[in-house]
Design an enzyme around this catalytic site. Structure first.
Site, PDB file in Angstrom:
ATOM      1  N   ASP A 180    -165.456 -38.912 -82.327  1.00 51.25           N
ATOM      2  CA  ASP A 180    -164.512 -37.881 -82.731  1.00 51.25           C
ATOM      3  C   ASP A 180    -163.673 -38.443 -83.875  1.00 51.25           C
ATOM      4  O   ASP A 180    -163.216 -39.588 -83.811  1.00 51.25           O
ATOM      5  CB  ASP A 180    -163.613 -37.527 -81.534  1.00 51.25           C
ATOM      6  CG  ASP A 180    -162.723 -36.335 -81.815  1.00 51.25           C
ATOM      7  OD1 ASP A 180    -163.236 -35.215 -81.789  1.00 51.25           O
ATOM      8  OD2 ASP A 180    -161.524 -36.546 -82.044  1.00 51.25           O
ATOM      9  N   ILE A 181    -163.502 -37.645 -84.932  1.00 50.48           N
ATOM     10  CA  ILE A 181    -162.658 -38.065 -86.044  1.00 50.48           C
ATOM     11  C   ILE A 181    -161.204 -37.955 -85.599  1.00 50.48           C
ATOM     12  O   ILE A 181    -160.757 -36.894 -85.158  1.00 50.48           O
ATOM     13  CB  ILE A 181    -162.913 -37.199 -87.297  1.00 50.48           C
ATOM     14  CG1 ILE A 181    -164.369 -37.345 -87.756  1.00 50.48           C
ATOM     15  CG2 ILE A 181    -161.949 -37.579 -88.414  1.00 50.48           C
ATOM     16  CD1 ILE A 181    -164.780 -36.397 -88.866  1.00 50.48           C
ATOM     17  N   GLU A 218    -165.236 -31.672 -85.049  1.00 52.27           N
ATOM     18  CA  GLU A 218    -165.182 -32.984 -85.697  1.00 52.27           C
ATOM     19  C   GLU A 218    -165.833 -34.058 -84.828  1.00 52.27           C
ATOM     20  O   GLU A 218    -165.538 -35.232 -84.947  1.00 52.27           O
ATOM     21  CB  GLU A 218    -163.742 -33.368 -86.045  1.00 52.27           C
ATOM     22  CG  GLU A 218    -162.845 -33.671 -84.869  1.00 52.27           C
ATOM     23  CD  GLU A 218    -162.179 -32.454 -84.241  1.00 52.27           C
ATOM     24  OE1 GLU A 218    -161.370 -32.656 -83.336  1.00 52.27           O
ATOM     25  OE2 GLU A 218    -162.467 -31.306 -84.615  1.00 52.27           O
TER      26      GLU A 218
END
Length: 133
Positions: free
Chosen positions: A8-9, A51
């Site tokens: 996950d960003i 994301e």
């Protein structure tokens, strides 16, 4: 034997809010390019959500998968994300889970997701390995 990496960003919503959705899209594309370059010979990448990305690593045990995840994390942390005239700092939180021969694919993905959540809860910008329990 295979493993997965979920990532996950970190603070992606903040990137969109501060720099606009065009820069957010740019970051997603650049992250995907970095992943492709880094794991080309190891596995397969898929965008999993807004994301989030999921990587399948055939023939990789959890130790090797963790090493690949750390390489990805370092590459993104040190990559120059320049959108227009703005430099954007990007980090990832990653979760690694290895198939144990018994679980379903859904439960394996859930384990990787739990590891990501633990990394987020403990400061972000890190790789966590799901350990039983």
């Amino acid at each position: 034997m295979f493993s997965i990496i979920m990532m996950d960003i970190d603070f992606f919503k903040k990137i969109n809010d501060e720099y606009g959705h065009d820069c957010g899209d740019f970051v997603l594309q650049e992250v995907a390019k970095c992943f492709q370059e880094c794991i080309r010979e190891y596995g397969y990448i898929s965008r999993w959500g807004g994301e989030e990305f999921l990587i399948l690593l055939p023939s990789s045990d959890k130790k090797r998968a963790f090493g690949i995840a750390e390489k990805l994390r370092h590459n993104i942390e040190n990559h120059n994300f320049r959108c227009g005239k703005v430099d954007i700092k990007v980090t990832l939180t990653l979760g690694v889970a290895a198939y144990d021969g018994k679980m379903t694919l859904d439960s394996l993905i859930k384990r990787a997701d739990i590891a990501v959540y633990e990394g987020k809860k403990n400061g972000r910008n890190q790789t966590r390995l799901y350990e039983n329990g």
